[in-house]
Every structure is written in C-alpha cells, then in structure tokens.
Scaffold this motif. Structure first.
Motif, PDB file in Angstrom:
ATOM      1  N   LEU A  17       0.828  -1.208   0.000  1.00  6.65           N
ATOM      2  CA  LEU A  17       0.000   0.000   0.000  1.00  6.65           C
ATOM      3  C   LEU A  17       0.863   1.259   0.000  1.00  6.65           C
ATOM      4  N   GLU A  18       1.945   1.241   0.742  1.00  8.36           N
ATOM      5  CA  GLU A  18       2.830   2.413   0.798  1.00  8.36           C
ATOM      6  C   GLU A  18       3.517   2.639  -0.550  1.00  8.36           C
ATOM      7  N   LYS A  19       4.000   1.577  -1.176  1.00  2.00           N
ATOM      8  CA  LYS A  19       4.647   1.701  -2.490  1.00  2.00           C
ATOM      9  C   LYS A  19       3.656   2.209  -3.537  1.00  2.00           C
ATOM     10  N   ALA A  20       2.444   1.681  -3.526  1.00  2.04           N
ATOM     11  CA  ALA A  20       1.423   2.106  -4.495  1.00  2.04           C
ATOM     12  C   ALA A  20       1.069   3.579  -4.282  1.00  2.04           C
ATOM     13  N   LYS A  21       0.975   3.997  -3.039  1.00  2.00           N
ATOM     14  CA  LYS A  21       0.672   5.398  -2.720  1.00  2.00           C
ATOM     15  C   LYS A  21       1.758   6.320  -3.265  1.00  2.00           C
ATOM     16  N   ILE A  22       3.005   5.932  -3.116  1.00  2.00           N
ATOM     17  CA  ILE A  22       4.120   6.740  -3.630  1.00  2.00           C
ATOM     18  C   ILE A  22       4.055   6.826  -5.154  1.00  2.00           C
ATOM     19  N   ALA A  24       1.455   6.464  -7.098  1.00  2.00           N
ATOM     20  CA  ALA A  24       0.258   7.191  -7.528  1.00  2.00           C
ATOM     21  C   ALA A  24       0.326   8.670  -7.134  1.00  2.00           C
ATOM     22  N   GLY A  25       1.113   8.981  -6.121  1.00  2.00           N
ATOM     23  CA  GLY A  25       1.203  10.360  -5.656  1.00  2.00           C
ATOM     24  C   GLY A  25       0.004  10.804  -4.849  1.00  2.00           C
ATOM     25  N   GLN A  26      -0.781   9.848  -4.356  1.00  2.00           N
ATOM     26  CA  GLN A  26      -1.957  10.180  -3.545  1.00  2.00           C
ATOM     27  C   GLN A  26      -2.464   8.944  -2.824  1.00  2.00           C
ATOM     28  N   GLU A  27      -3.354   9.193  -1.857  1.00  2.00           N
ATOM     29  CA  GLU A  27      -3.976   8.104  -1.101  1.00  2.00           C
ATOM     30  C   GLU A  27      -4.880   7.280  -2.014  1.00  2.00           C
ATOM     31  N   ALA A  28      -5.160   6.066  -1.581  1.00  3.45           N
ATOM     32  CA  ALA A  28      -6.059   5.185  -2.324  1.00  3.45           C
ATOM     33  C   ALA A  28      -7.501   5.635  -2.184  1.00  3.45           C
ATOM     34  N   ILE A  29      -8.281   5.292  -3.192  1.00  5.52           N
ATOM     35  CA  ILE A  29      -9.730   5.379  -3.106  1.00  5.52           C
ATOM     36  C   ILE A  29     -10.181   4.018  -2.577  1.00  5.52           C
ATOM     37  N   ILE A  30     -10.948   4.003  -1.487  1.00  5.90           N
ATOM     38  CA  ILE A  30     -11.396   2.746  -0.880  1.00  5.90           C
ATOM     39  C   ILE A  30     -12.796   2.422  -1.392  1.00  5.90           C
ATOM     40  N   ILE A  31     -12.957   1.209  -1.926  1.00  2.35           N
ATOM     41  CA  ILE A  31     -14.228   0.788  -2.517  1.00  2.35           C
ATOM     42  C   ILE A  31     -14.588  -0.595  -1.969  1.00  2.35           C
ATOM     43  N   LYS A  32     -15.747  -0.714  -1.343  1.00  2.00           N
ATOM     44  CA  LYS A  32     -16.234  -2.017  -0.893  1.00  2.00           C
ATOM     45  C   LYS A  32     -17.107  -2.600  -2.003  1.00  2.00           C
ATOM     46  N   GLN A  33     -16.728  -3.811  -2.463  1.00  2.00           N
ATOM     47  CA  GLN A  33     -17.402  -4.428  -3.597  1.00  2.00           C
ATOM     48  C   GLN A  33     -17.928  -5.812  -3.237  1.00  2.00           C
ATOM     49  N   HIS A  34     -19.048  -6.150  -3.854  1.00  2.00           N
ATOM     50  CA  HIS A  34     -19.624  -7.488  -3.746  1.00  2.00           C
ATOM     51  C   HIS A  34     -19.879  -7.948  -5.177  1.00  2.00           C
ATOM     52  N   ASP A  35     -19.094  -8.907  -5.638  1.00  2.00           N
ATOM     53  CA  ASP A  35     -19.211  -9.425  -7.000  1.00  2.00           C
ATOM     54  C   ASP A  35     -19.920 -10.771  -6.977  1.00  2.00           C
ATOM     55  N   LEU A 107      -7.883   1.486  -4.518  1.00  2.00           N
ATOM     56  CA  LEU A 107      -7.627   1.818  -5.918  1.00  2.00           C
ATOM     57  C   LEU A 107      -6.634   2.969  -6.011  1.00  2.00           C
ATOM     58  N   PHE A 108      -5.558   2.734  -6.758  1.00  2.00           N
ATOM     59  CA  PHE A 108      -4.562   3.755  -7.062  1.00  2.00           C
ATOM     60  C   PHE A 108      -4.491   3.900  -8.573  1.00  2.00           C
ATOM     61  N   LEU A 109      -4.328   5.120  -9.059  1.00  2.29           N
ATOM     62  CA  LEU A 109      -4.150   5.358 -10.491  1.00  2.29           C
ATOM     63  C   LEU A 109      -2.710   5.789 -10.737  1.00  2.29           C
ATOM     64  N   VAL A 110      -2.010   5.008 -11.565  1.00  3.12           N
ATOM     65  CA  VAL A 110      -0.622   5.291 -11.921  1.00  3.12           C
ATOM     66  C   VAL A 110      -0.583   5.405 -13.440  1.00  3.12           C
ATOM     67  N   GLU A 111      -0.593   6.644 -13.931  1.00  4.94           N
ATOM     68  CA  GLU A 111      -0.678   6.920 -15.357  1.00  4.94           C
ATOM     69  C   GLU A 111      -1.865   6.175 -15.955  1.00  4.94           C
ATOM     70  N   GLN A 112      -1.635   5.245 -16.881  1.00  4.53           N
ATOM     71  CA  GLN A 112      -2.753   4.552 -17.529  1.00  4.53           C
ATOM     72  C   GLN A 112      -3.076   3.212 -16.860  1.00  4.53           C
ATOM     73  N   VAL A 117      -5.339  -2.949  -4.827  1.00  8.96           N
ATOM     74  CA  VAL A 117      -4.853  -3.745  -3.707  1.00  8.96           C
ATOM     75  C   VAL A 117      -6.106  -4.197  -2.973  1.00  8.96           C
ATOM     76  N   ASP A 118      -6.364  -5.495  -3.024  1.00  4.14           N
ATOM     77  CA  ASP A 118      -7.634  -6.043  -2.558  1.00  4.14           C
ATOM     78  C   ASP A 118      -7.472  -6.895  -1.307  1.00  4.14           C
ATOM     79  N   GLU A 119      -8.364  -6.674  -0.362  1.00  4.08           N
ATOM     80  CA  GLU A 119      -8.501  -7.548   0.800  1.00  4.08           C
ATOM     81  C   GLU A 119      -9.781  -8.342   0.556  1.00  4.08           C
ATOM     82  N   VAL A 120      -9.615  -9.616   0.213  1.00  5.21           N
ATOM     83  CA  VAL A 120     -10.720 -10.462  -0.213  1.00  5.21           C
ATOM     84  C   VAL A 120     -11.167 -11.350   0.947  1.00  5.21           C
ATOM     85  N   GLU A 121     -12.461 -11.260   1.252  1.00  4.40           N
ATOM     86  CA  GLU A 121     -13.027 -12.040   2.353  1.00  4.40           C
ATOM     87  C   GLU A 121     -12.764 -13.525   2.130  1.00  4.40           C
TER      88      GLU A 121
END
Length: 170
Positions: A17-22, A24-35, A107-112, A117-121
């Motif tokens: 999470l720390e590497k992805a944040k660096i 992306a240059g910003q904090e993650a967007i947190i999304i709770k999903q049920h697929d 969710l992190f956006l790094v260019e395209q 990074v998912d925590e899966v139940e």
C-alpha cells in the motif's frame, strides 16, 4: 475495451500500500465491492455491487487463466440503484449464480494503470494491475508497463496467480 492484467498474492499488505501510494502520488480510493459471478458458456459474467451506494456494474470479460500479464477484453455497463438487486435476482434465476466475492479494494491510479490492492473475504490480500490500453497501443507495450510496475511494487513472479478470485474460493 482492452487491458493487460496481472494478479498476485500479497504477503506484506502495508508495504505494498505504501509503495502504491508513492507511485500514484496520492492516497487510495477505498471501494467495498460485492461481486456475483454467473454460469455462462464462455468468458466470465459478474455483477459488481458497490456496497456504499447500492449502484453497480455488469461486466463480461474474456482473458486466459495464466500467470503474468495477459490480455483481457471486456464489456461493462453501469447500473443505478435499486435496479442492481433486481438484476441480480433475474440473472441468478436465468443463469445460476456461481459464487460471491466480497472485497475491500484500494484503488490507485498510476498513469494509464489501475493498481488494485484487494482484501478479499476468506482469501487474503491480493494485487491487480490493469494497464488500460489505448486503441493504438500494442499488447507488448502494455505488458512492458505491467512488468515495470511489478518491479516497482516489489511483486515477484512466484507471487503471480492465474484466474479470478472466484476460482480461488472453495
């Protein structure tokens, strides 16, 4: 629509999470999903429900079940609440629901590239890269971007997995 995807098991969630944040240059967007995945003759069909707002997406995709970067072709439609719950009932009756996957996505956006990074139940922590290909981009260019990001995030080839989370849940 096309993208190049990889999926990997994560052993050190905090570090990733720390590497992805660096990157992306910003904090993650947190999304709770049920697929919910449905029985279909080819590819995969899932109804993604966003827990916070009740909206969703119906997604059909085709990709090989192999480790490493792979081409994924998909179609997606956004859905408004409350029709999402009704659609789930209709699809379940028509096709049969195969399995449910519940996760918290960072969710992190790094260019395209979308870095998930998912925590899966009932499964653990995972990372997905989705390199969103531009119409003029070759598959090899997307693969190169994926490998580069894997290295920057500290993902090793032995961490790579094939298939979908739905395949891993028993």
């Amino acid at each position: 629509m096309r993208n190049i995807e990889i999926k990997a098991k994560v052993s050190d969630l905090k570090q990733l999470l720390e590497k992805a944040k660096i990157l992306a240059g910003q904090e993650a967007i947190i999304i709770k999903q049920h697929d919910t995945f449905y029985n279909v003759p080819n590819g995969r069909l899932k109804l993604r429900r966003f827990v916070e707002n009740g909206e969703g997406e119906l997604i059909f995709y085709n990709r090989p079940d192999s480790e490493g970067p792979k081409l994924s072709s998909f179609e997606k439609v956004s859905l408004q609440s409350p029709s999402v719950a009704g659609l789930n009932k209709v699809l379940d009756k028509a096709l049969g629901a195969k399995i449910d996957v519940k996760k918290t996505r960072h969710l992190f956006l790094v260019e395209q590239t979308r870095v998930h990074v998912d925590e899966v139940e009932d499964l653990g922590s995972f990372m997905e890269l989705e390199v969103c290909l531009k119409p003029e981009q070759e598959i090899s260019e997307g693969e190169k971007i994926a490998y580069d990001l894997m290295e920057k995030l500290g993902i090793n080839k032995q961490d790579l997995i094939s298939g979908a989370y739905a395949d891993l849940i028993k």
